[in-house]
Scaffold this active site. Structure first.
Site, PDB file in Angstrom:
ATOM      1  N   CYS A 128      63.763  29.469  36.706  1.00 36.43           N
ATOM      2  CA  CYS A 128      64.412  30.681  37.165  1.00 36.43           C
ATOM      3  C   CYS A 128      65.783  30.901  36.553  1.00 36.43           C
ATOM      4  O   CYS A 128      66.126  32.010  36.165  1.00 36.43           O
ATOM      5  CB  CYS A 128      64.480  30.692  38.687  1.00 36.43           C
ATOM      6  SG  CYS A 128      65.300  29.251  39.395  1.00 36.43           S
ATOM      7  N   HIS A 186      66.754  29.444  43.985  1.00 35.67           N
ATOM      8  CA  HIS A 186      66.270  30.418  43.020  1.00 35.67           C
ATOM      9  C   HIS A 186      67.453  31.169  42.436  1.00 35.67           C
ATOM     10  O   HIS A 186      68.536  31.196  43.017  1.00 35.67           O
ATOM     11  CB  HIS A 186      65.306  31.387  43.732  1.00 35.67           C
ATOM     12  CG  HIS A 186      64.514  32.235  42.805  1.00 35.67           C
ATOM     13  ND1 HIS A 186      63.779  31.706  41.781  1.00 35.67           N
ATOM     14  CD2 HIS A 186      64.306  33.584  42.771  1.00 35.67           C
ATOM     15  CE1 HIS A 186      63.180  32.683  41.127  1.00 35.67           C
ATOM     16  NE2 HIS A 186      63.478  33.848  41.713  1.00 35.67           N
ATOM     17  N   ASP A 199      63.714  40.302  39.377  1.00 37.55           N
ATOM     18  CA  ASP A 199      63.468  38.856  39.320  1.00 37.55           C
ATOM     19  C   ASP A 199      62.627  38.548  38.101  1.00 37.55           C
ATOM     20  O   ASP A 199      61.401  38.651  38.123  1.00 37.55           O
ATOM     21  CB  ASP A 199      62.764  38.400  40.599  1.00 37.55           C
ATOM     22  CG  ASP A 199      62.707  36.885  40.686  1.00 37.55           C
ATOM     23  OD1 ASP A 199      63.038  36.220  39.676  1.00 37.55           O
ATOM     24  OD2 ASP A 199      62.325  36.361  41.756  1.00 37.55           O
TER      25      ASP A 199
END
Lengths: 659, 321
Positions: free
Chosen positions: A416, A460, A476
């Site tokens: 991430c 994250h 995202d």
């Protein structure tokens, strides 16, 4: 059957028995065991060995331990701890030293006094183990370790019948069990300190957790850590997996490698326009030793004792050294900061010069392609991640100086933070204000316990991009590469299926176990001054002041003391029905002036009573005859006769003597 | 008397009525002695006080570091310690001293005593009794009496009162000490100590026939043979000079010595020396199986022998003023 035990002039000076010494050794072993999690492994092993040696010594070489043995052992312990920890002061080396000294104390446990000192300080050391971890398991372990400590104390008392170890353990357990009500009362009502009296302990090692900066590879340790970060219980339905974004840090500054949060932007809180549902929830956050409070995107207002930064990050006024609970409302759909001031826009476009030329070129190219369509550029970037051959892995190849270029055009693998970092860089290079947000995403919804468990591995990073007319919009990029990372009710962020040592049933068991942990964290660990004050809410007391708590504590203690005294004073009635009835009658007659004599038979007593109260002569004589018949005529008194006597005795009313 | 003093004495009277052991400490009481709540005292021991301080430190630390687990467990240990006070009380409550038996000894010897303790319907562990500088530790099982054996040193003749005894326990954790004073109204008789050496009793009646052969040395009499007499008793030589057989009469009991022991027979001695000498004579006469009489200033024991006579005489000697 007679028990007659040896007469010793000075019992206290007598050496302790082998049984007592065994119990002391068990107690010390328990102390070492509950401390084992934070002691260095070599020290744990050495202390276990020392305990065995001490036990062997007392068995085969009884007597006093010579000083040439004790002194080097103690000095060795001291030296070992100073070398390992660097100093002797502080919680970790201090408790290690205390545990070591306790184990060495078994080398000179010869008298009652020695044992008492050892056991008392063992209790202290047991409690000290809870300073480093006050979870359910450790607490239960410490509670069990109290049992051998109490057994050691009991075994010191002289003149006991011989017992097996289970016969000795049961009364000690019983004593602890009987102590539970008083302990609970004290636990609930002893007023908590709202501020520590002296400095709160500094954490010796920072717990792994989200940090205020992010560079590629930072999160790897976190993403494999399955310990709980926080638990969230929602009022009503929990939001779907794609909305479970908990923001912690907003990062603006990028130096080519590291994204940095700084100290949070102060100033006017960014305006929020809720659009759609609002979630209200309560978060139980594990201790982080930081100030940041994660909140579901986007918190509407700060809870008590915390404030909102300009970017709507929540930070507490004090450090979170214990479990913290707070209630929040968040807008799940929102327009955040519709108008971007010039300063913020500049900050959102800031890029380090002379880094990553290929990425900049790509962004410029997109800008030419899409014109003023900022969202189109963002979609193009997501498309690049989705179709560009990128791979999600927790063990990516290391990146060179131009980390973004290297990642985008070379390694194509990462997790991430790589994706968020590269995406934000691309947006800024294309002239769109963007920033990195870190926090937690996802979590496991525990249906049994009706709460969302968020683990450290749910950490994250994602991006927020400012689009005209919409404000900051969350993108995202990781989801583009690995949608299941976002959508799944995932338990672990690992690549592929779970590792071989975590089969499904084990995961399920762990999730159930987590409910217990949550209850423990809510009911015990998180029971702070704030919750104590609202303890009496069900009884209509909105906020109980400490004086009221003390009053309740005192009255509760009085009540329990009365119950205890009732138990202590209760005596099982002696004798059979007739004897008890006779004793009651005698007590009553004594108040009327006729005391029975110690040497007097019941028959004689009744005839004396008949002379004392001539008007009742007949009744008294028949009582006497009946009693004699009951007691002496047969070996087993007939129950109906005994009952008749009891009834007659109860109904007998001596006349009032007028003086 | 001022009003304050009257009020104070009323308070004292009430206190003594409510706490009988305050007075019973001074005056002995009749058996059986049953312990009850008004005569059992409890104080923490030194260890108990130290442990309390330690617990206080632990509570303070737990509160300061807002460590709830430690607080909970500290409360648990503290509550268990407080509960041990009740257990200590229950260990003593209802226990009874039912009987004391003592043997008689002479002054200076240790008198063996047995004390019966009845536990009632409760099993009690780790009871201890302090008596005359000794400490006994014992346990009792419910409904089974225990007999304690001990020996008390004696110093002088006469009745010796039982010393004050302390029954106590620190069961179960050694943090509280519960005790009760026992002062039973029981007296142990101590006989006077006999003098080690001295002259035998001088008796005027014995002086008169000094030189008479000691009884039992010679046949006391001769008599005519009766059928059935054993042959070896026939005095053959003497019979030869007579027409009939003569028999040595051995069966006639020899006249026993009679010691007439008298307080007045000794001159120029103080009372204790007289008692010691009389005690020696009585002992000797008893051991030798003589008959003796004893004349004391206030009473006279006529000639007799045997254990009962011995004990009567020794008791009278023991109780001589």
């Amino acid at each position: 059957m007679n028990f007659l035990y040896a007469l010793t002039h000075k019992v206290r000076e007598a050496p302790i028995s082998a049984g007592t010494f065994n119990l002391v050794c068990i107690t010390m072993a328990c102390v070492v065991a509950v401390h084992a999690s934070h002691l260095p492994i070599w020290l744990t092993l050495l202390l276990g060995f020392a305990l065995l040696a001490s036990h062997w010594r007392r068995r085969h070489r009884p007597g006093k331990t010579p000083m040439w043995l004790k002194l080097p052992l103690t000095l060795g312990l001291l030296a070992g701890i100073v070398v390992w920890y660097g100093n002797l002061f502080g919680r970790e080396p201090g408790s290690a030293f205390a545990v070591g000294l306790l184990v060495l104390k078994t080398f000179e446990c010869e008298t009652v006094r020695d044992v008492r000192v050892a056991v008392a300080f063992a209790c202290f050391a047991l409690m000290a183990a809870l300073l480093s971890d006050q979870g359910l398991v450790v607490t239960v372990a410490v509670a069990l370790a109290i049992v051998p400590a109490l057994m050691s104390l009991r075994s010191l008392e002289p003149g006991q019948a011989q017992r097996t170890i289970t016969q000795a353990a049961l009364p000690a357990l019983g004593l602890l069990a009987a102590a539970v009500p008083l302990a609970l009362l004290a636990f609930l009502f002893v007023p908590r300190l709202s501020e520590p009296l002296w400095g709160a302990p500094a954490a010796d090692t920072a717990k792994p957790g989200l940090s205020s900066s992010m560079s590629p590879g930072d999160l790897t340790e976190l993403l494999t850590d399955d310990s709980a970060a926080m638990r969230v219980s929602f009022d009503g339905v929990a939001p779907g997996p794609d909305q479970r974004y908990f923001r912690a840090f907003v990062m603006w500054n990028f130096d080519g490698r590291r994204w940095d949060h700084g100290y949070g932007r102060r100033g006017e809180v960014a305006g929020l326009l809720p659009q759609g549902p609002v979630a209200t929830y309560e978060i139980t956050l594990e201790a982080t030793h930081r100030r940041t409070l994660p909140a579901l995107d986007v918190p509407m207002a700060a809870p008590e004792g915390a404030r909102l930064s300009a970017d709507r990050e929540l930070s507490s006024n004090d450090r979170i050294d214990d479990v913290r609970r707070y209630r929040l409302s968040s807008a799940l759909g929102y327009g955040l900061q519709a108008d971007l001031d010039e300063n913020t826009r500049r900050l959102g476009l800031q890029l380090p010069p002379n880094f990553d030329p290929r990425a900049r070129a790509l962004a410029q190219q997109w800008r030419l392609t899409f014109g003023q369509n900022d969202e189109g550029i963002a979609r193009a970037a997501l498309g690049l991640f989705h179709d560009g051959g990128f791979r999600y892995t927790l063990a990516p190849a290391p990146l060179g100086r131009d980390s973004i270029d290297d990642f985008l055009f070379n390694t194509h693998e990462g997790f991430c933070e790589h994706y968020a970092s590269a995406f934000t860089f691309l947006m800024r290079a294309a002239g769109i204000p963007a920033r990195v947000v870190t926090g937690y995403q996802g979590g496991f919804y525990n249906r049994l316990g009706q709460y969302l468990l968020v683990r450290q591995s749910n950490a994250h990073a994602w991006s927020e991009v400012w689009l005209a007319g919409r404000g900051w919009v969350r993108f995202d990029p990781t989801g583009a590469v690995r949608p299941e990372r976002i959508a799944a009710d995932g338990t672990s962020a690992g690549d592929g299926s779970g590792p071989w040592y975590q089969p499904a049933w084990l995961q399920a068991a762990r999730n159930r176990w987590d409910i217990v942990n949550r209850l423990w964290a809510q009911g015990v660990t998180g029971f702070d001054a704030l919750r104590q004050r609202s303890l009496l809410q069900p009884f209509g007391v909105r906020e109980a002041p400490p004086s009221m708590l003390v009053t309740i504590l005192a009255s509760g203690i009085c009540l329990l003391a009365a119950i205890g005294l009732g138990w202590a004073l209760y005596r099982r009635p002696e004798g059979d029905v007739a004897q008890r009835a006779l004793a009651r009658l005698k007590a009553r007659l004594e108040r009327r002036g006729l005391a029975s004599r110690a040497s007097e038979a019941p028959g004689h007593y009744f005839s004396r009573a008949a002379r004392f109260w001539p008007s009742q002569r007949k009744e008294l004589e028949s009582l006497g005859t009946l009693y004699n018949h009951l007691t002496y005529a047969r070996s087993e008194p007939a129950p109906e006769l005994a009952r008749r006597f009891a009834r007659m005795a109860r109904e007998f009313r001596p006349p009032r003597v007028v003086k | 008397m001022t009003r304050v003093a009257r009020a104070w004495s009323a308070v004292l009277r009430r206190a003594e009525r409510r706490l009988p052991s305050l007075t019973r400490l001074r005056s002995p009481e009749a058996l059986p002695i049953v312990l009850h709540r008004r005569r059992i005292y409890i104080v923490p021991t030194g260890f108990g006080l130290g442990f309390t301080v330690l617990l206080a430190v632990m509570v303070l630390g737990a509160l300061n570091y807002s460590n709830n687990s430690a607080l909970l467990l500290t409360c648990l240990v503290g509550a268990a310690a407080a509960g041990s006070m009740l257990v200590a009380f229950r260990t003593l409550d209802g226990i009874a001293l039912t009987a004391i038996r003592a043997q008689t000894v002479v002054a200076g010897e240790d008198v063996p005593l047995t004390i019966d303790i009845a536990p009632g319907k409760r099993t009690r562990s780790s009871l201890q009794m302090d008596v005359a500088g000794r400490r006994l530790a014992f346990a009792v099982v419910s409904d089974v009496s225990v007999t304690l054996e001990l020996a008390l040193p004696t110093e002088q003749r006469g009745y010796m009162a039982m010393p004050r005894m302390r029954l106590f326990t620190t069961w179960p954790l050694g943090m509280f000490r519960a005790w009760s004073w026992l002062h039973p109204e029981h007296k142990v008789l101590v006989y006077p100590r006999a003098e080690a050496f001295g002259p035998p009793p001088r008796d005027p009646s014995l002086d008169a026939d000094r030189g008479r052969p000691h009884p039992g040395d010679e046949p006391a009499a001769l008599r005519m043979y009766r059928p059935g007499d054993p042959r070896r008793q026939i005095a053959w030589k003497l019979s030869a000079r007579h027409e009939f057989l003569l028999v040595k009469d051995m069966e006639q009991p020899a006249p026993e010595a009679e010691w007439q022991l008298s307080w007045q027979s000794m001159h120029g001695m103080d009372n204790e020396s007289r008692i010691a000498r009389l005690a020696r004579w009585v002992n000797e006469a008893h051991l030798a199986g003589y008959r003796w009489s004893l004349a004391l200033p206030d009473r006279l024991f006529d000639v007799a022998q045997g254990d009962e006579h011995f004990h009567r005489c020794m008791t009278a000697l023991a109780l001589q003023p």
